[in-house]
Design an enzyme around this catalytic site. Structure first.
Site, PDB file in Angstrom:
ATOM      1  N   THR A 131       0.694  -1.248   0.151  1.00 37.43           N
ATOM      2  CA  THR A 131       0.030   0.113   0.060  1.00 37.43           C
ATOM      3  C   THR A 131       0.872   1.416   0.149  1.00 37.43           C
ATOM      4  O   THR A 131       2.025   1.302   0.471  1.00 37.43           O
ATOM      5  CB  THR A 131      -0.905   0.037   1.245  1.00 37.43           C
ATOM      6  OG1 THR A 131      -1.470   1.422   1.453  1.00 37.43           O
ATOM      7  CG2 THR A 131      -0.106  -0.478   2.472  1.00 37.43           C
ATOM      8  N   ASP A 132       0.424   2.389  -0.625  1.00 38.58           N
ATOM      9  CA  ASP A 132       0.940   3.701  -0.328  1.00 38.58           C
ATOM     10  C   ASP A 132       1.015   4.271   0.870  1.00 38.58           C
ATOM     11  O   ASP A 132       1.965   5.055   1.193  1.00 38.58           O
ATOM     12  CB  ASP A 132       0.487   4.797  -1.408  1.00 38.58           C
ATOM     13  CG  ASP A 132      -1.028   5.011  -0.986  1.00 38.58           C
ATOM     14  OD1 ASP A 132      -1.740   4.391  -0.110  1.00 38.58           O
ATOM     15  OD2 ASP A 132      -1.639   5.850  -1.724  1.00 38.58           O
ATOM     16  N   TYR A 156      -1.760  -0.499  11.005  1.00 39.41           N
ATOM     17  CA  TYR A 156      -1.913  -1.136   9.796  1.00 39.41           C
ATOM     18  C   TYR A 156      -0.633  -1.007   8.761  1.00 39.41           C
ATOM     19  O   TYR A 156      -0.326  -1.821   8.425  1.00 39.41           O
ATOM     20  CB  TYR A 156      -3.286  -0.637   8.836  1.00 39.41           C
ATOM     21  CG  TYR A 156      -3.416  -1.009   7.275  1.00 39.41           C
ATOM     22  CD1 TYR A 156      -3.462  -2.208   6.943  1.00 39.41           C
ATOM     23  CD2 TYR A 156      -3.268   0.030   6.568  1.00 39.41           C
ATOM     24  CE1 TYR A 156      -3.390  -2.669   5.654  1.00 39.41           C
ATOM     25  CE2 TYR A 156      -3.024  -0.228   5.173  1.00 39.41           C
ATOM     26  CZ  TYR A 156      -3.345  -1.463   4.782  1.00 39.41           C
ATOM     27  OH  TYR A 156      -3.497  -1.754   3.361  1.00 39.41           O
TER      28      TYR A 156
HETATM   29  P1  NAD Z   1     -10.022  -7.091   2.193  1.00 40.74           P
HETATM   30  O1  NAD Z   1      -9.682  -6.852   3.488  1.00 40.74           O
HETATM   31  O2  NAD Z   1     -11.197  -6.795   1.294  1.00 40.74           O
HETATM   32  O3  NAD Z   1      -9.299  -8.693   1.725  1.00 40.74           O
HETATM   33  C1  NAD Z   1      -8.599  -9.186   2.663  1.00 40.74           C
HETATM   34  C2  NAD Z   1      -8.660 -10.931   2.378  1.00 40.74           C
HETATM   35  O4  NAD Z   1      -7.681 -11.721   3.095  1.00 40.74           O
HETATM   36  C3  NAD Z   1      -9.850 -11.352   2.781  1.00 40.74           C
HETATM   37  O5  NAD Z   1     -10.522 -12.141   2.015  1.00 40.74           O
HETATM   38  C4  NAD Z   1      -9.584 -12.271   3.916  1.00 40.74           C
HETATM   39  O6  NAD Z   1     -10.422 -13.369   4.311  1.00 40.74           O
HETATM   40  C5  NAD Z   1      -8.392 -12.563   3.644  1.00 40.74           C
HETATM   41  N1  NAD Z   1      -7.407 -12.975   5.070  1.00 40.74           N
HETATM   42  C6  NAD Z   1      -7.229 -12.089   6.094  1.00 40.74           C
HETATM   43  N2  NAD Z   1      -6.371 -12.779   6.879  1.00 40.74           N
HETATM   44  C7  NAD Z   1      -5.949 -13.947   6.424  1.00 40.74           C
HETATM   45  C8  NAD Z   1      -5.193 -14.915   6.917  1.00 40.74           C
HETATM   46  N3  NAD Z   1      -4.697 -14.997   8.414  1.00 40.74           N
HETATM   47  N4  NAD Z   1      -5.222 -16.070   6.172  1.00 40.74           N
HETATM   48  C9  NAD Z   1      -5.602 -15.934   4.966  1.00 40.74           C
HETATM   49  N5  NAD Z   1      -6.568 -15.093   4.395  1.00 40.74           N
HETATM   50  C10 NAD Z   1      -6.820 -14.055   5.174  1.00 40.74           C
HETATM   51  O7  NAD Z   1      -8.591  -6.352   1.582  1.00 40.74           O
HETATM   52  P2  NAD Z   1      -8.428  -5.567   0.233  1.00 40.74           P
HETATM   53  O8  NAD Z   1      -8.700  -4.215   0.336  1.00 40.74           O
HETATM   54  O9  NAD Z   1      -8.790  -6.397  -0.736  1.00 40.74           O
HETATM   55  O10 NAD Z   1      -6.754  -5.509   0.259  1.00 40.74           O
HETATM   56  C11 NAD Z   1      -6.170  -6.701  -0.394  1.00 40.74           C
HETATM   57  C12 NAD Z   1      -4.495  -6.211  -0.119  1.00 40.74           C
HETATM   58  O11 NAD Z   1      -4.374  -5.231  -1.098  1.00 40.74           O
HETATM   59  C13 NAD Z   1      -4.010  -6.083   1.027  1.00 40.74           C
HETATM   60  O12 NAD Z   1      -2.761  -6.527   1.380  1.00 40.74           O
HETATM   61  C14 NAD Z   1      -4.030  -4.607   1.372  1.00 40.74           C
HETATM   62  O13 NAD Z   1      -3.080  -4.351   2.135  1.00 40.74           O
HETATM   63  C15 NAD Z   1      -3.637  -4.159  -0.022  1.00 40.74           C
HETATM   64  N6  NAD Z   1      -4.113  -2.802  -0.437  1.00 40.74           N
HETATM   65  C16 NAD Z   1      -5.244  -2.517  -0.582  1.00 40.74           C
HETATM   66  C17 NAD Z   1      -5.755  -1.348  -1.126  1.00 40.74           C
HETATM   67  C18 NAD Z   1      -7.269  -0.796  -0.882  1.00 40.74           C
HETATM   68  O14 NAD Z   1      -7.510   0.344  -1.218  1.00 40.74           O
HETATM   69  N7  NAD Z   1      -8.136  -1.610  -0.247  1.00 40.74           N
HETATM   70  C19 NAD Z   1      -4.987  -0.426  -1.473  1.00 40.74           C
HETATM   71  C20 NAD Z   1      -3.473  -0.631  -1.760  1.00 40.74           C
HETATM   72  C21 NAD Z   1      -3.218  -1.964  -1.090  1.00 40.74           C
HETATM   73  O1  DAU Z   2      -3.914   3.894   0.479  1.00 40.22           O
HETATM   74  C1  DAU Z   2      -4.320   2.623   0.334  1.00 40.22           C
HETATM   75  C2  DAU Z   2      -4.933   2.087   1.466  1.00 40.22           C
HETATM   76  O2  DAU Z   2      -6.542   2.720   1.302  1.00 40.22           O
HETATM   77  C3  DAU Z   2      -5.181   0.679   1.750  1.00 40.22           C
HETATM   78  O3  DAU Z   2      -3.841   0.211   1.998  1.00 40.22           O
HETATM   79  C4  DAU Z   2      -5.955   0.272   2.670  1.00 40.22           C
HETATM   80  O4  DAU Z   2      -6.198  -0.991   2.852  1.00 40.22           O
HETATM   81  C5  DAU Z   2      -7.593   0.844   2.499  1.00 40.22           C
HETATM   82  O5  DAU Z   2      -8.410   0.502   3.664  1.00 40.22           O
HETATM   83  C6  DAU Z   2      -7.410   2.311   2.483  1.00 40.22           C
HETATM   84  O6  DAU Z   2      -7.075   3.011   3.541  1.00 40.22           O
HETATM   85  P1  DAU Z   2      -8.064   4.353   4.024  1.00 40.22           P
HETATM   86  O7  DAU Z   2      -7.541   4.431   5.436  1.00 40.22           O
HETATM   87  O8  DAU Z   2      -7.467   5.645   3.282  1.00 40.22           O
HETATM   88  O9  DAU Z   2      -9.384   4.153   3.567  1.00 40.22           O
HETATM   89  P2  DAU Z   2     -10.853   4.358   4.079  1.00 40.22           P
HETATM   90  O10 DAU Z   2     -11.792   3.843   3.163  1.00 40.22           O
HETATM   91  O11 DAU Z   2     -10.822   3.476   5.611  1.00 40.22           O
HETATM   92  O12 DAU Z   2     -10.850   5.726   4.411  1.00 40.22           O
HETATM   93  C7  DAU Z   2     -10.703   6.756   3.245  1.00 40.22           C
HETATM   94  C8  DAU Z   2     -10.578   8.181   3.877  1.00 40.22           C
HETATM   95  O13 DAU Z   2     -11.912   8.467   4.320  1.00 40.22           O
HETATM   96  C9  DAU Z   2      -9.905   8.262   5.071  1.00 40.22           C
HETATM   97  O14 DAU Z   2      -9.091   9.680   5.006  1.00 40.22           O
HETATM   98  C10 DAU Z   2     -10.657   8.390   6.114  1.00 40.22           C
HETATM   99  C11 DAU Z   2     -11.878   8.821   5.972  1.00 40.22           C
HETATM  100  N1  DAU Z   2     -13.239   8.170   6.426  1.00 40.22           N
HETATM  101  C12 DAU Z   2     -13.252   6.795   6.602  1.00 40.22           C
HETATM  102  C13 DAU Z   2     -14.390   6.200   7.114  1.00 40.22           C
HETATM  103  C14 DAU Z   2     -14.468   4.615   7.307  1.00 40.22           C
HETATM  104  C15 DAU Z   2     -14.092   9.073   6.990  1.00 40.22           C
HETATM  105  O15 DAU Z   2     -14.117  10.266   6.922  1.00 40.22           O
HETATM  106  N2  DAU Z   2     -15.382   8.301   7.694  1.00 40.22           N
HETATM  107  C16 DAU Z   2     -15.227   6.914   7.498  1.00 40.22           C
HETATM  108  O16 DAU Z   2     -16.277   6.335   8.461  1.00 40.22           O
END
Ligand code: NAD
Ligand code: DAU
Length: 350
Positions: A131-132, A156
């Protein structure tokens, strides 16, 4: 490349990666290893689960012995590692589970890959999806490059940063052919409604308050999830061992502006008067350690691999809203039970 292990394939991004690989590479055997935590949902994969090259394995990357046996049994050629605890707010209330999954789980996978590939790393790849957020927070200007020093602020991002360090250490120490990519905020179908966009879609639809942290001035760079999956495909196949790529959408939004845009779309789609849902905006206590701004410099992936996002934000955002509005059953399933308790704990008294 024949046998590919994708961890966390039942989650948000993982399910899009699994779908892309299963459909695009019929010659590959795709193994989806997922513990099915609250965030993992096999309903995300109903369109591919009967494909002959798709296999689901329920298991926990925290279990070192299980992971080692799995690698011995299947002899994977490549690993795309997405399994993680991914929600910053949860990491603030329960940091230990982030250390167990994101750090220890990653090291278990690295050990297993090292053990079965030892002596012959040719054609193998261990790809860590990061992640960034590991780079920390930016001020009003600038963007993260691949050489920006790590400076994580939440449990995290600290756990993800730690895992990335182990991945690099296994490359530098043992020669393991590893690659890392650091991506910005993803949006799109199948995201668990604890994250900003699906949570607010759900709340607007149900006329519930929209809890905006702090002043709503934090900035995130949003990328459509299928664009991320395509970048992952490219990096997996083309990146040199030991390399890192940043992935971003060139699409920065202040939270409050993004929320107002979402309200505009939702009011139109729900047939409400324009601006009717603005009154749901509720400013609440800020997230502890809340990073002000993230932005990605995508020059390297653009120049070296020819990748840039395809989906325009207006189009992707509308598509995303449409998906949630037309998947009521999916939302109902993931927002029942434990979700209710989570929501109460996270937002009551905030
Ligand atoms: P998510 O929370 O939607 O999914 C995570 C998955 O991992 C789930 O299916 C969960 O069941 C599985 N998991 C959790 N713990 C586990 C374990 N101990 N063993 C096996 N499986 C397990 O997450 P996401 O948003 O899809 O993110 C996926 C990856 O991408 C993560 O590594 C996250 O750090 C990275 N990432 C996410 C974002 C974003 O915006 N969501 C951005 C950049 C990077
Ligand atoms: O930048 C990549 C990351 O983006 C990933 O690595 C993480 O897994 C992913 O969850 C996401 O992190 P953020 O913390 O940026 O995402 P989130 O959707 O939780 O929040 C986005 C922004 O909105 C952040 O500035 C917090 C704000 N927020 C979030 C929630 C859930 C609110 O203001 N209210 C809320 O209820």
């Amino acid at each position: 490349m024949k046998k590919i292990l994708i961890t966390g394939g039942a989650g948000f991004i993982g399910s899009h990666v699994v779908r892309l690989f299963v459909n695009k590479y019929p010659d590959y055997e795709i193994y989806n290893l997922d513990k099915l935590t609250y965030a993992g949902n096999l309903e995300n994969l109903t369109d591919v689960d009967s494909m002959p090259n798709y296999h689901f394995i329920k298991g926990d990357i925290e279990d070192q012995e299980f992971v080692q046996k799995l690698f011995e049994e299947y002899q994977f050629d490549g690993v795309i590692h997405l399994a993680a605890e991914s929600h910053v707010d949860r990491s603030i209330t329960d940091p230990m589970s982030f250390i167990h999954t994101n750090v220890l789980g990653t090291v278990h996978l690295l050990n297993a890959a090292k053990n079965i590939w030892q002596g012959s790393f040719e054609g193998k790849k261990f790809y860590q999806i990061s992640t960034d957020e590991v780079y920390g927070a930016l001020g009003d200007t600038g963007s993260f490059t691949e050489t920006t020093p790590y400076n994580p602020h939440s449990p995290y991002s600290a756990a993800k940063a730690s895992a990335d360090h182990f991945v690099r250490a296994y490359h530098d120490t043992y020669g393991l052919p590893t690659v890392i990519s650091n991506c910005s905020n993803n949006y799109g179908p199948n995201q668990f409604p604890e994250k900003l966009i699906p949570l607010f879609i759900h709340n607007i639809k149900n006329n519930k308050p929209l809890p905006v942290y702090g002043k709503g001035i934090n900035v995130r760079d949003w990328l459509y999830v299928e664009d991320h999956a395509e970048a992952i495909d490219l990096i997996f196949h083309k990146a040199q061992p030991g390399s890192t790529y940043n992935i971003g959408g060139n699409n920065e939004w202040r939270n409050i502006d993004l929320i107002k845009k979402l309200i505009e779309i939702m009011d139109r789609k729900l047939g409400r008067p324009e601006g009717a849902s603005l009154s749901l905006i509720t400013y609440v206590a800020d997230r502890a350690g809340h990073d002000l701004r993230y932005a990605i410099d995508p020059t390297k992936i653009k120049n070296e691999l020819g990748w840039s996002p395809k989906v325009k934000f207006d189009e992707g955002f509308e598509k995303t809203v449409d998906w949630y509005l037309s998947h009521e059953e999916w939302l109902e399933h993931v927002t029942s039970g434990a979700y209710v308790e989570y929501y109460r704990k996270m937002y009551e008294g905030r």
